[in-house]
Each structure stands twice: as structure tokens, then as C-alpha cells.
Motif scaffolding. Structure first.
Motif, PDB file in Angstrom:
ATOM      1  N   SER A 102      13.002   0.379   3.578  1.00  0.00           N
ATOM      2  CA  SER A 102      13.165  -0.799   2.734  1.00  0.00           C
ATOM      3  C   SER A 102      11.802  -1.135   2.129  1.00  0.00           C
ATOM      4  O   SER A 102      10.887  -1.534   2.844  1.00  0.00           O
ATOM      5  N   VAL A 103      11.682  -0.972   0.822  1.00  0.00           N
ATOM      6  CA  VAL A 103      10.389  -1.072   0.155  1.00  0.00           C
ATOM      7  C   VAL A 103      10.398  -2.233  -0.841  1.00  0.00           C
ATOM      8  O   VAL A 103      11.271  -2.321  -1.705  1.00  0.00           O
ATOM      9  N   SER A 104       9.404  -3.126  -0.715  1.00  0.00           N
ATOM     10  CA  SER A 104       9.224  -4.213  -1.669  1.00  0.00           C
ATOM     11  C   SER A 104       8.647  -3.651  -2.964  1.00  0.00           C
ATOM     12  O   SER A 104       7.656  -2.915  -2.947  1.00  0.00           O
ATOM     13  N   MET A 105       9.263  -4.011  -4.095  1.00  0.00           N
ATOM     14  CA  MET A 105       8.886  -3.469  -5.399  1.00  0.00           C
ATOM     15  C   MET A 105       8.456  -4.585  -6.353  1.00  0.00           C
ATOM     16  O   MET A 105       8.839  -5.745  -6.192  1.00  0.00           O
ATOM     17  N   HIS A 106       7.691  -4.178  -7.371  1.00  0.00           N
ATOM     18  CA  HIS A 106       7.233  -5.118  -8.391  1.00  0.00           C
ATOM     19  C   HIS A 106       7.378  -4.467  -9.763  1.00  0.00           C
ATOM     20  O   HIS A 106       7.014  -3.304  -9.951  1.00  0.00           O
ATOM     21  N   MET A 107       7.941  -5.203 -10.713  1.00  0.00           N
ATOM     22  CA  MET A 107       8.013  -4.760 -12.104  1.00  0.00           C
ATOM     23  C   MET A 107       7.335  -5.813 -12.959  1.00  0.00           C
ATOM     24  O   MET A 107       7.642  -7.003 -12.859  1.00  0.00           O
ATOM     25  N   PRO A 135       0.823  -1.221   0.000  1.00  0.00           N
ATOM     26  CA  PRO A 135       0.000   0.000   0.000  1.00  0.00           C
ATOM     27  C   PRO A 135       0.854   1.267   0.000  1.00  0.00           C
ATOM     28  O   PRO A 135       1.888   1.345   0.675  1.00  0.00           O
ATOM     29  N   VAL A 136       0.413   2.236  -0.770  1.00  0.00           N
ATOM     30  CA  VAL A 136       1.111   3.518  -0.887  1.00  0.00           C
ATOM     31  C   VAL A 136       0.286   4.588  -0.184  1.00  0.00           C
ATOM     32  O   VAL A 136      -0.911   4.726  -0.444  1.00  0.00           O
TER      33      VAL A 136
END
Length: 602
Positions: free
Chosen positions: A110-115, A59-60
Motif C-alpha cells: 500500500s503506497v501513498s502517492m502524490h500527483m 522514500p523510494v
């Protein structure tokens, strides 16, 4: 779900363009040329129709965006609360290749990212074939073109989902993703460094902006609009598209959905006028060269619009597999307006050549020869009905705006011939100019209101008639001009913005206010001495821009910005009004304020 149009930002390389949303998803991309079939079409459909998203996988709390100062480099910051913050920097290098660079940076925590890269070629119709080799991840169309993704991360590839990867960004870490579009048979160039490409892109835009002579109160808005106009130019040919999108609706849920990825003569001429004012004469020279080729190819007969290389626009067709933005069907590519007769095009072209001469552009004898060929067409057909500026697809009419521009063609050519000693049939031109003026003043007035009406046949208000004093056809204090302004104010000014005309039907619905027309009303108020009203309206219009300063074609209180996006006509009108509001302060040097077509012709 479909994002609001104003949630998108523009990327471009002066050959094609992409739109990236606030959620980090690129939902529109048509490489290698503005009018090429899109490989990301989610803008007009769903995820099934192609996209490329790079964003936090959590969530942002807040999203903030801005272009780096005086560039087309977009920075989007995602605040994920206690987890941290990341920045995505998106840009397209100014290069002959269609190339998108996306840089993800950890700013805090520390942010989990998705591409996920999931293209669908042919406007969302075809799933790519995916391969992986030393060059990177290739996603192939069946015609041999491909998208090539380069990344240092272990990207997963499947036919159904395309290329995807999960990763974590910690403070100070950077991950780059570079996407190439490669036509059939074209190998990838030597591996590019994202940091080097970013530096080169920033320097290019800063150097281009540094040429601008505008130093007025609204510099930020003017520069952003000029950058947008430049991004809509096709550098190899010198032309300019009206917008980089197709089928974003004039009224959501209805059928007025058109392809704007072509060079409209009208829009390009008005844009080049303000580029002259802003000291960008190279763009004018390139476009005039494009125009010469078009005139020669068409023997002086001008179409309403052309492809970026000056050819006829493709046949209009419907893409029935796309549901459309907010279910606005049909989605169209190509534009049948190419075959319309629009008389105003000739006057706009001649006015541009007139302005260019007076601004120091070195026009040739061939340019004058071409101008005379345009005049021959005007003399032969000014009395005919046409489809008019708004390209209505019903019966042709004698539109007043079109007749006024026919007068402009004669008026500007007479002045050029007399001032520069150019050979011309002046006696004939004077007679025709006077005949057009008399005809418009006799048949184009609504006797009940004493105001100019939309056409000889219909007594309707039309915002295009606000051009009459700006073109010098009649002075601003003429009672017929003031009556026309009053009619527009009474019937077309709603919610602080101006509609182009009165229209509601089962095909078009109730469309939004036409943003450029609102600027034209502000221009008329300035000329009328209503400076405070004009500045208040200008401020209202600036507030309609999205968070990165972009404008669509129209605005509707229910839906926000609507219509194709970003729209050249809206941005060039913004710049013109900014100049006019401060004309007395001599805020620009590229063109002389004294020569403006806004001044009444005596």
C-alpha cells in the motif's frame, strides 16, 4: 534539483513530445507542435517553470524503467521497500490531439502517492488560470489555450500550485490521469478510456515495427533507435526534427545552447537513408513531398533548417527568465543557423534522391526537375566558403567536408542521368565534378601529415572528414584517407569516444565527445578491415545509452550525456553502423547492400 539528461525518457505522438524523468516528473512538454512554447519547462529551470509529477509520496528504494517491447510506452516501477511497489505507465496516443496518459498501478503493498500538475505557459513565464467543471480541471493560458486534466480522484485546485491530489494505491488498484492540450476554442472530445488508448497505442507501434526488415545481432538497439527517429517525425508534414528540446548545453555552464526543434536537412536526409534500409519507404515518400514544397517555395535555394511545416524557422531570441540546464545561459528559442550558407546540404539532398531511386521509390519527373535545380545551385556556388557542417558562427571558410558533398551532388546526379536516361547537361556536370575533386585533393590536404584538414585555411583535424571514404570520394585504402583516420584517432579520440574537432573557448567551453562522430570512426574501421576494433567501439557506444536506450548529442565523462536529447543524429548513426557491421550477412532487405554509398565510386 536538475536531473541528469540521461534520467529522462521520451514520449511522443508524431506531432510533439514530452520528457519524463526517473522521479516521475514530466519536465518538458511543447504542445501542440515540436516547436511550440513549452508549458512544462522545469528541464531548463526549476519547479517554478512548470512540471507534472506522479510518484510515491515517500522514500523510494529503487527505480526501474523500460519501454514496453518495441513501443514508445514507458513503464516506471518504484520500489518503496516494505510499503510496496507501484508502476507508472506513461504514453501519448497516436492522435491529432496532444494528449498524455498516465496510469498508476499498485503492484504490491500500500503506497501513498502524490500527483501535482503545475504548468507554466510561455516557457515557464505565465501561471495558468484554474477552473473546474464537468469536463475536468482546466488550466488556462491568457491566449485561450488550456490543459484539461481528467481523473476520477478529488483533485484540489489552486492558482499557486495548480492541480494536486494525495491518494493511496493498494495491490491491484489503478488510477488514470489524462491530460489534453486544447487550442483556443477547441472543446474536449468524448471522454477517452485509458485502457483503450493504451491498447491502441501498443498496437500502433507493434504494427509499425513489424515493417522493419532488420534481423541482425543488435535488433533491440536498432529498433529502439528507429522508434526514436519515428517519434521525431512530424506526421502532418512529413518532416523530422533534430531533437525535441532546446538549449540543453554542449558544455554545461557555457553559452553554446541551441534550439534543435526544427528540420535540419542534413539530419533528416541521413535518417531517411537508414529508414530506406529498414523498409520504411512511406516515411521517405512523405518527406520527399515535403521537400518538393520547400524547393518550390525557395526557388531551389536550400536553407540549413526549416520549421516542421517547411517555413523559415523563427527568429532566435533569449528567454532571460529561465536559468538554463545546470546554469547554462542563455536559453534560446529559434535558430539563426537558418541563415547560414552550408554547401553540404545540396549534396545530402541529392544523395537521398539517388538512394531512393535505387531502392525502388517511385520518383517523378518533378523530382528530377527539382534535383537539377539543386545542381544549378551547386555549380554556381561550390567554390564559395560556407559555415560548414558544425555551423560555427565565425568567419566562413572553405570546409573540406562541404566541398566533398558538392562533389557528391554532381556524382550522384551524373549516375542517375546515365543509369535512368534522364535529361541532363552531362558534359558540364562531368567537368565540374572533376574540378571539385581535383580542388579538394590539392587544397584540402595538410602537406605535413598527408591527411585531409578541416578547411583550406586551417590545418586542423575534423571528424566530419571520416565521411570521405563512406561517400566514395576516395577508397578506404587511399593513403590520404588512412592518414586522416590516424589524425582523428590521435587528436580527437579520447576516453574511447570521438570529439568532432579541437575547440575550447570562453563561449563554448570544453564540449563533450560528439556521439555520431564516434560511430563514423567505427564505420571507417569496418571499411579498413579492423572489425574487432569497430565492434569494441560499437559496444562502448551502446553502453553510453541511458537505461531506456536513448542518446543525446554528446557525452562527457563528468556530466554523462549532454546536448539536446534525444538526438536524431546519434540514433541514425547507431543504426547505420549496425548495418555496416553486418552488411555481409544481408541483414536487411529494404535497400540493397550493393547500392550503399559506403562503396567507393570508380
Amino acid at each position: 534539483m536538475t536531473q541528469p539528461i540521461e534520467d529522462y525518457a521520451l514520449l511522443g505522438n508524431l506531432r510533439c513530445a514530452a520528457l519524463v524523468g526517473r522521479n516521475g516528473s514530466i519536465d518538458w512538454f511543447c504542445p501542440p507542435r515540436f516547436d511550440s512554447p513549452a508549458c512544462f519547462s522545469k528541464l531548463l529551470g526549476t519547479e517554478e517553470h512548470g512540471f507534472w509529477q506522479l510518484a510515491p509520496d515517500r522514500p523510494v528504494r529503487e527505480v526501474q524503467r523500460q519501454y514496453q517491447s518495441e513501443t514508445l510506452v514507458l513503464c516506471t516501477e518504484f520500489d518503496c521497500g516494505d510499503a510496496g511497489r507501484v508502476r507508472i505507465t506513461d504514453f501519448m496516443p497516436l492522435d491529432s490531439e496532444a494528449l498524455i496518459v498516465r496510469r498508476a498501478e499498485g503492484l504490491a503493498g500500500s503506497v501513498s502517492m502524490h500527483m501535482q500538475l503545475a504548468p507554466r505557459f510561455g516557457y515557464g513565464k505565465r501561471t495558468p488560470r484554474c477552473t473546474e467543471d464537468v469536463d475536468g480541471i482546466s488550466l488556462w493560458d491568457n491566449d485561450g489555450q488550456r490543459l484539461l486534466l481528467k481523473s476520477d480522484l478529488p483533485v484540489k485546485v489552486t492558482e499557486a500550485e495548480g492541480a494536486s491530489v494525495q491518494f493511496t494505491l493498494r495491490t491491484g488498484e489503478v488510477q488514470d490521469f489524462i491530460l489534453y492540450h486544447l487550442p483556443e476554442g477547441q472543446p474536449p472530445r468524448t471522454a477517452a478510456d485509458a485502457a483503450h488508448l493504451l491498447d491502441a497505442c501498443e498496437r500502433w507501434w507493434h504494427e509499425w515495427v513489424s515493417q522493419c526488415s532488420y534481423r541482425g545481432r543488435w535488433r533491440e538497439a536498432v529498433i529502439r533507435s528507429l522508434i526514436t527517429l519515428k517519434a521525431l517525425t512530424h506526421e502532418p508534414s512529413g518532416s523530422m526534427v533534430a531533437a525535441p528540446t532546446t538549449s540543453l548545453p554542449e558544455a554545461p555552464g557555457y553559452g553554446a545552447n541551441w534550439d534543435y526543434r526544427f528540420c535540419w536537412i542534413r539530419d533528416a536526409v541521413w535518417a531517411l537513408d537508414i529508414l530506406i534500409d529498414s523498409n520504411y519507404l512511406e516515411e521517405v515518400r512523405a518527406w520527399v513531398n515535403w521537400l518538393q514544397r520547400v524547393i518550390e517555395r525557395n526557388d531551389g535555394t536550400m536553407r540549413v533548417l526549416f520549421s516542421v511545416d517547411g517555413q523559415s524557422a523563427e527568429d532566435e531570441r533569449e528567454l532571460d527568465w529561465l536559468p538554463g540546464y545546470l546554469d547554462s545561459r542563455p536559453v534560446r528559442v529559434g535558430n539563426e543557423a537558418r541563415d547560414q550558407h552550408q554547401l553540404d546540404v545540396y549534396g545530402q539532398l541529392v544523395d537521398l534522391l539517388h538512394i531512393a531511386r535505387r531502392s525502388g521509390a517511385q520518383l517523378t519527373q518533378q523530382d528530377w526537375h527539382d534535383q537539377r535545380r539543386l545542381l544549378d545551385k551547386v555549380v554556381a556556388c561550390w567554390h564559395q566558403p560556407d559555415e560548414g557542417i558544425w555551423e560555427l558562427r565565425d568567419a566562413r571558410r572553405h570546409y573540406v567536408h562541404s566541398k566533398v558533398y558538392a562533389w557528391v551532388a554532381l556524382d550522384r546526379s551524373i549516375r542517375d542521368a546515365e543509369d535512368y536516361g534522364l535529361e541532363a547537361p552531362l558534359e558540364q556536370w562531368h567537368a565540374v565534378r572533376d574540378e571539385i575533386h581535383a580542388d579538394v585533393c590539392r587544397r584540402g590536404i595538410d602537406p605535413e601529415r598527408g591527411a585531409f584538414k578541416q578547411s583550406y585555411e586551417q590545418a586542423k583535424p575534423d571528424a566530419s572528414l571520416l565521411m570521405i571514404p563512406m561517400l566514395g570520394f576516395l577508397p578506404i585504402d587511399d593513403p590520404r584517407v588512412q592518414a586522416t583516420i590516424a589524425w582523428v584517432e590521435r587528436d580527437l579520440l579520447r576516453d574511447g569516444v570521438v570529439h568532432r574537432f579541437q575547440r575550447q573557448d570562453s563561449f563554448s567551453g570544453t564540449e563533450g565527445a560528439f556521439i555520431a562522430c564516434s560511430y563514423w570512426l567505427a564505420d571507417n574501421w569496418v571499411l579498413s578491415g579492423r572489425d574487432e576494433d569497430a565492434e569494441n567501439l560499437f559496444a562502448r557506444l551502446l553502453a553510453l545509452r541511458n537505461d531506456v536506450g536513448l542518446l543525446a548529442e554528446q557525452y562527457d565523462p563528468r556530466h554523462g550525456q549532454i546536448g539536446n536529447f534525444p538526438q536524431a543524429l546519434s540514433h541514425l548513426a547507431l543504426v547505420k553502423t549496425a548495418y555496416l557491421l553486418q552488411a555481409c550477412e544481408r541483414v536487411h532487405q529494404g535497400g540493397s547492400p550493393e547500392r550503399h554509398s559506403y562503396k567507393p565510386v570508380t
